[in-house]
Design a protein around this motif. Structure first.
Motif, mmCIF file in Angstrom:
data_model
loop_
_atom_site.group_PDB
_atom_site.id
_atom_site.type_symbol
_atom_site.label_atom_id
_atom_site.label_comp_id
_atom_site.label_asym_id
_atom_site.label_seq_id
_atom_site.Cartn_x
_atom_site.Cartn_y
_atom_site.Cartn_z
ATOM 1 N N LEU A 688 0.834 -1.136 -0.038
ATOM 2 C CA LEU A 688 -0.057 -0.049 -0.047
ATOM 3 C C LEU A 688 0.895 1.264 0.130
ATOM 4 N N ASP A 692 0.709 4.302 4.244
ATOM 5 C CA ASP A 692 -0.122 3.589 5.044
ATOM 6 C C ASP A 692 0.769 2.786 5.854
ATOM 7 N N GLU A 695 1.349 5.044 8.950
ATOM 8 C CA GLU A 695 0.096 5.334 9.731
ATOM 9 C C GLU A 695 -0.049 3.849 10.569
ATOM 10 N N LEU A 696 0.230 3.003 10.134
ATOM 11 C CA LEU A 696 0.031 1.752 10.693
ATOM 12 C C LEU A 696 1.091 1.514 11.894
ATOM 13 N N ALA A 699 0.187 4.165 14.742
ATOM 14 C CA ALA A 699 -0.730 3.526 15.587
ATOM 15 C C ALA A 699 -0.071 2.541 16.272
ATOM 16 N N CYS A 709 1.106 9.625 19.527
ATOM 17 C CA CYS A 709 1.897 9.766 18.406
ATOM 18 C C CYS A 709 0.976 10.134 17.242
ATOM 19 N N VAL A 710 1.229 11.264 16.939
ATOM 20 C CA VAL A 710 0.210 12.088 15.834
ATOM 21 C C VAL A 710 1.041 11.920 14.505
ATOM 22 N N PHE A 711 0.410 11.237 13.600
ATOM 23 C CA PHE A 711 1.141 10.945 12.081
ATOM 24 C C PHE A 711 0.330 12.205 11.421
ATOM 25 N N ASP A 712 1.024 13.097 10.619
ATOM 26 C CA ASP A 712 0.406 14.179 10.073
ATOM 27 C C ASP A 712 1.094 14.023 8.641
ATOM 28 N N HIS A 713 0.274 13.873 7.607
ATOM 29 C CA HIS A 713 0.806 13.898 6.460
ATOM 30 C C HIS A 713 -0.118 14.529 5.520
ATOM 31 N N GLN A 714 0.506 15.013 4.308
ATOM 32 C CA GLN A 714 -0.537 15.316 3.317
ATOM 33 C C GLN A 714 -0.413 14.357 2.111
ATOM 34 N N GLN B 88 -5.706 -0.740 6.952
ATOM 35 C CA GLN B 88 -5.181 -0.049 5.854
ATOM 36 C C GLN B 88 -5.943 -0.724 4.531
ATOM 37 N N ARG B 92 -8.765 0.325 1.653
ATOM 38 C CA ARG B 92 -8.236 0.162 0.298
ATOM 39 C C ARG B 92 -9.320 -0.680 -0.488
ATOM 40 N N ARG B 139 -10.447 11.259 8.133
ATOM 41 C CA ARG B 139 -9.173 11.833 7.932
ATOM 42 C C ARG B 139 -8.947 12.164 6.570
ATOM 43 N N ASP B 148 -6.505 16.157 11.934
ATOM 44 C CA ASP B 148 -5.100 15.946 11.633
ATOM 45 C C ASP B 148 -4.184 15.883 12.754
ATOM 46 N N LEU B 150 -4.703 14.934 15.629
ATOM 47 C CA LEU B 150 -4.899 13.767 16.479
ATOM 48 C C LEU B 150 -4.317 12.371 16.165
ATOM 49 N N SER B 151 -3.967 11.653 17.067
ATOM 50 C CA SER B 151 -3.235 10.488 16.998
ATOM 51 C C SER B 151 -4.383 9.375 16.729
ATOM 52 N N MET B 152 -4.087 8.291 16.287
ATOM 53 C CA MET B 152 -4.814 7.145 15.887
ATOM 54 C C MET B 152 -5.682 6.887 17.126
#
Lengths: 826, 212
Positions: A688, A692, A695-696, A699, A709-714, B88, B92, B139, B148, B150-152
């Motif tokens: 993926l 992804d 992110e995984l 988390a 833990c904040v994952f910030d992505h555009q 994830q 998808r 999100r 954005d 916030l964490s998971m």
């Protein structure tokens, strides 16, 4: 003070004598003036008397003539009208010729028969004047003089009467009278106003005077009898007859009137008995007559004299007091100067003393006494040589003093004095002689300088010089040694070393340099890179040097220098060299040939990249194998196990239970396998993409560690495999560090793609660390992260400081050609 | 009979699955495929009522198969059966057009009911999958959202709280302590500048974190 007093007395005396002289002069003048006035007064009185008597007796002859006229007799006897007319005509004639007031004829009874004024308003024809003395006198056959106020005319007059005799008997039968005006007589007397002239009757009645207001007043206090007789005689009108207040002062032959003093003179009239002329002259007027001109003339003179004397006295006084003040100032200056001299002598911070011809101390300064530890009283009068050491004493007595008394001067004589405690003091003595008028020596003035300290200092200086010279020799030796050491180092080091001045001209090069560039030290000195190297190489070198100059600190660069066997890489350190003042005087460069190292490093990197890529490849393969193959088999097994369990649930409980256990075991195994595969390499990353996968991972990290833990992505497009792997592994490593060391509560993973640059940032709010302490050590896997970043064609920046958290940034260009691919081929 | 297509590259797994389907009584496996292309061809050939497709297959990737099938046969219910349990993948797969998503591990228990559910036109997702999907939808809209920051786990707790779950329930779901849940809640209120659970709910709905 004394002078002032003398001057004052002198000026007073001058004033007193001047005023006494003035007074005496005035007094003499005054006296003579009074005598003169008296004489004048007597003369005037006598003159008035004669004059008056002449005027009065003037009419005696005419009246006698008139009385002898037969017409008169006829008129008196006949008393017919024609005879009276005749008489009247005669009377008119006489009046006109004699210029008298009036002529008239009286009969024996005193009745006026005819008169020259018969037509006038004041005519007294017919009136009787028998009471008048002049009538009575005439009737006694005597001529009569009389002065009275006219009863009809109210005018003063002087009456002159004469009897008209009967021709037959010779007895008086009538009287002829001539009355002349006193006013006219007064005018003819010529009375002036300077003095007062009075004509009085025997009772003091003023009848004629130049003071009109005093007429018919009394010149002396009248008795009542007098007043009665005045009234009875009707001689002076109706009265009242006041006293004018004149008092006689027989002692001074004077009189007082209203408080003023008068000089008085008088004379009896011979023709009229009892009547007198009184002359009064005001004493003050006399005095004024003298003093006024006197003052007028002498006043300015006296004033001028006074002013002259006054100013002379004042000037003298000023001059004298000025001189006095000057003398006083000079005296006080002298005293002060003496005092100052004494004070200066005593308190000057130098050793001063004076001796007399005997060599005994006359005076010493405080400093002198203090330096030798004596009180002044203890030393005065003692011989100076008593305070010297024996050698100095002998020297002084035999050599210095005789010489000094001869010449009167000596300079810088080195003596040794002894203090009270016996300590020697080195001094230098200079002296001059003080001589009197005859040139004989009275005393001396000597200055001594304590040179003990100086002597000591000189000795110390000498020692210091020797020490310094020793040091200097030692230093020279050391410099020599070091120079030899440095020279041999420079000569034998494989590095290339050179010194340049600020303009880039070589000052010194070592053997390595000579060998590298094939030049000799002497040949290269004073020349620049441009003289011995290709232009572009020289440019590069010079640029590096300029950076060093600008930043004033060491600068390290790799330089490529072409050589016969191809380009060589040199690690060159350039640094400024400073002079004593701290200004840069030149540049030193040390270059080491690192071509071999570079080559090895490059190979090592390739190897490392290859190992890493292979490792990833292996991991991927194993993970996939585990996950897909083993996992699938296990799931198939599980299905069977479940199937068996379902089937035997009703038939054989034990087998069913066994199957359930098996199923659970399989479940656990699947979990283990999945976890193992995930740890090796997450399938999400390959299937993926990076976003992804991160992110995984984040988390999972949060779940596992409890760190937020904040994952910030555009919306980032997934980068290539190499970059993705590097980014993933770097994140993994960084987060592992966070979990292990940071004690963070919050961590942010941010993935941003901008301008074809991908940047990954992992930042935490943990305790941070000191970069210098950790860099290089493998403890935190920082080197590994860096290696991965470099292999992926990117850069890793780690910033952290204690208490400030840590920030790991991985930046990579997405469009770039990657130096190393995953499979490790270059 | 419900005609089922099974696409999985593992024959053993396929056999297990066939057994599970056929034992249900009202279903039959009309076609089997060992890779993606075969699956596509089988659908064209046999026109099954439902397609059960593995995500990891050689040749054409499972997700690609689903996307193509969904495009070609939008009415064909597609059920994903896979080894991956990560959210994830769920996202998808659903995005590609899958109606249901189960793991192979849970196949014996869930496959038949999942097939029935998707045949009936509904979605079949496990709780975990539904959550992953909801969070991703909320999100993943693109552009900046308040979520954005916030964490998971925060998102998860927010969603659960908005759905009305108690702290205890949330703690059980994520195997964390109740105290931790409370900490998360307090932090959420502070981060999002909210005051209570009602406002949290409104915020979650506004940001489409939960379906209504």
């Amino acid at each position: 003070m004394r002078l002032r007093f003398i001057l004052l007395v002198l000026s007073l005396l001058a004033v007193v004598s001047a005023s006494t002289g003035g007074y005496l002069f005035y007094y003499a003048l005054h006296k003579s003036a009074f005598q003169e006035a008296e004489r004048q007064a007597q003369a005037r009185v006598e003159m008035f008397r004669i004059h008056l008597e002449a005027l009065l007796s003037e009419n005696l002859r005419p009246v006698r003539t008139l009385a002898a006229f037969p017409e008169m007799q006829a008129a008196l006897v006949g008393s017919g009208k024609p005879s009276l007319d005749k008489v009247n005509r005669i009377l008119d004639h006489f009046k006109a010729t004699l210029e008298v007031d009036v002529c008239y004829l009286m009969d024996a009874r005193g009745k006026t028969l005819a008169s020259s004024n018969r037509y006038d308003p004041d005519s007294f024809v017919g009136l009787s004047f028998a009471f008048r003395p002049y009538f009575q006198h005439a009737m006694s056959n005597l001529p009569g003089f009389y002065m009275a106020l006219g009863t009809a005319s109210r005018k003063r007059g002087a009456y002159c009467s004469y009897p008209v005799l009967d021709p037959s008997s010779g007895d008086p039968i009538g009287v002829v009278v001539l009355k002349s005006s006193i006013d006219v007589i007064e005018a003819r007397l010529g009375l002036t106003s300077d003095d007062i002239v009075l004509v009085t009757d025997p009772r003091g009645m003023i009848f004629i005077s130049n003071r009109g207001d005093w007429l018919f007043k009394l010149a002396r206090r009248a008795t009542s009898r007098d007043l009665e007789s005045i009234v009875r005689q009707r001689q002076f009108g109706a009265g009242p007859w006041e006293w004018i207040g004149l008092e006689y002062d027989p002692e001074h032959r004077g009189a007082l009137l209203d408080g003023e003093r008068f000089l008085l003179h008088h004379a009896e009239l011979e023709s009229i008995p009892g009547w007198r002329i009184i002359h009064l002259r005001n004493s003050n007027a006399i005095a004024a007559a003298i003093s006024a001109p006197f003052i007028r003339i002498t006043g300015p003179v006296v004033l001028c004299l006074c002013l002259l004397i006054g100013s002379a006295v004042f000037l003298l006084y000023r001059k004298a007091s000025g001189e006095l003040a000057q003398r006083r100032a000079v005296e006080s200056a002298l005293r002060e100067s003496e005092e100052r001299y004494r004070c200066l002598y005593h308190q000057t911070p130098a050793m001063l003393h004076s001796i007399d011809t005997e060599g005994r101390l006359v005076s010493v300064s405080d400093f002198w006494a203090e330096a030798l530890g004596y009180a002044r009283e203890e030393v005065i009068g003692l011989p100076l040589t008593g305070f010297m050491t024996p050698e100095s004493r002998i020297y002084a007595e035999t050599t210095v003093l005789p010489e000094f008394f001869k010449t009167g001067v000596c300079k810088d004589i080195a003596y040794q004095f002894l203090t009270k405690t016996g300590k020697p003091v080195d001094i230098l003595l200079s002296a001059i002689a003080d001589r009197d008028h005859q040139g004989c020596l009275v005393r001396t003035l000597a200055v001594s300088i304590d040179v003990t300290q100086r002597k000591r200092a000189e000795e110390a200086l000498h020692l210091a010089k020797e020490e310094l010279s020793r040091y200097s020799k030692d230093l020279e030796r050391q410099v020599h040694l070091r120079t030899r050491e440095i020279t041999s180092i420079l000569k034998h080091t494989p590095a290339v070393v050179y010194f340049k001045d600020m303009e880039g001209r070589y000052q010194l090069v070592n053997a390595g340099f000579e060998e590298l560039f094939g030049v000799q030290n002497d040949a290269v000195r004073g020349r620049s890179d441009y003289d011995i190297l290709p232009r572009e190489v020289a440019d590069r070198f010079r640029a590096g040097e300029l950076v060093v100059m600008d930043h004033r600190r060491a600068h390290q660069v790799e330089e490529i220098i072409p050589q016969a066997d191809g380009p060589h890489t040199y690690l060159s350190v350039k640094f400024p060299v400073y002079d004593e003042a701290g200004n840069p005087s030149g540049i030193c460069g040390i270059a080491t040939d690192i071509t071999a190292v570079k080559k090895a490093q490059s190979q090592l990197r390739r190897l490392s990249g290859s190992i890493m890529a292979n490792q990833e490849k292996e991991r991927t393969a194993i993970a996939r194998e585990l996950h897909d193959e083993l996992g699938q088999v296990l799931t198939a097994l599980r299905m069977d196990a479940v199937w068996i369990q379902d089937r035997l649930k009703t038939h054989d409980e034990r087998v069913a239970a066994r199957a359930l256990t098996m199923c659970q075991l399989i479940d656990k195994t699947i979990g283990d396998v999945r976890s193992l595969a995930y740890r090796l390499r997450p399938g999400v990353l390959d299937d993926l993409g990076l976003v992804d996968a991160l992110e995984l991972y984040t988390a999972e990290f949060e779940n596992r560690t409890g760190i937020l833990c904040v994952f910030d992505h555009q919306a980032v497009a997934s980068p290539g495999d190499t970059v993705a792997t590097a980014a993933y592994r770097i994140t993994q490593e960084a987060l592992t560090n966070v979990a292990r060391h940071a004690r963070a509560g919050h961590v942010t993973v941010s993935l941003v793609a901008k301008d074809s640059r991908l940047s990954l940032t992992v930042s935490d709010d943990g305790q941070g660390f000191n970069l210098d302490g950790v860099e290089g050590s493998e403890g935190l896997g920082l080197a590994g992260m860096r290696e991965r970043a470099v292999l992926a064609g990117g850069q890793l920046t780690i910033s952290s400081s204690p208490g400030q958290g840590t920030r790991v940034v991985f930046v990579v260009c997405l469009g770039d050609q990657l130096p190393l691919s995953l499979d490790g081929t270059s | 009979m419900i005609r089922v297509l099974l696409a999985d590259d593992h024959s053993i797994v396929r056999a297990g699955l066939r057994r599970l389907v056929e034992e249900s009584g009202d279903m039959e496996v009309v076609a089997e495929a060992a890779d993606g292309r075969e699956a596509l061809r089988a659908v064209e050939r046999d026109m099954p009522d439902v397609a059960v497709i593995d995500l990891s297959m050689p040749g054409l990737d499972g997700l690609e198969v689903i996307a193509q099938l969904h495009m070609l046969h939008p009415r064909l219910p597609l059920l994903v059966l896979t080894m991956h349990e990560e959210g994830q993948y769920v996202v998808r797969a659903v995005e590609a057009g899958a109606k249901g998503y189960i793991t192979k591990q849970s196949a014996p228990e869930q496959l038949v009911s999942a097939i029935r559910k998707v045949i009936g036109g509904s979605r079949f997702l496990t709780d975990q999958a539904a959550e992953a999907l909801a969070l991703r939808i909320a999100r993943g809209k693109g552009g900046q959202t308040p979520l954005d920051s916030l964490s998971m786990r925060e998102l998860q707790v927010l969603r659960r709280l908005a759905m009305g779950a108690t702290n205890r329930e949330i703690a059980q779901i994520y195997s964390i302590s109740i105290k931790t849940v409370d900490t998360y809640r307090a932090r959420l209120l502070k981060k999002l500048d909210l005051r209570n659970n009602a406002e949290l709910s409104r915020f979650a709905i506004q940001n489409r974190l939960i379906d209504l």
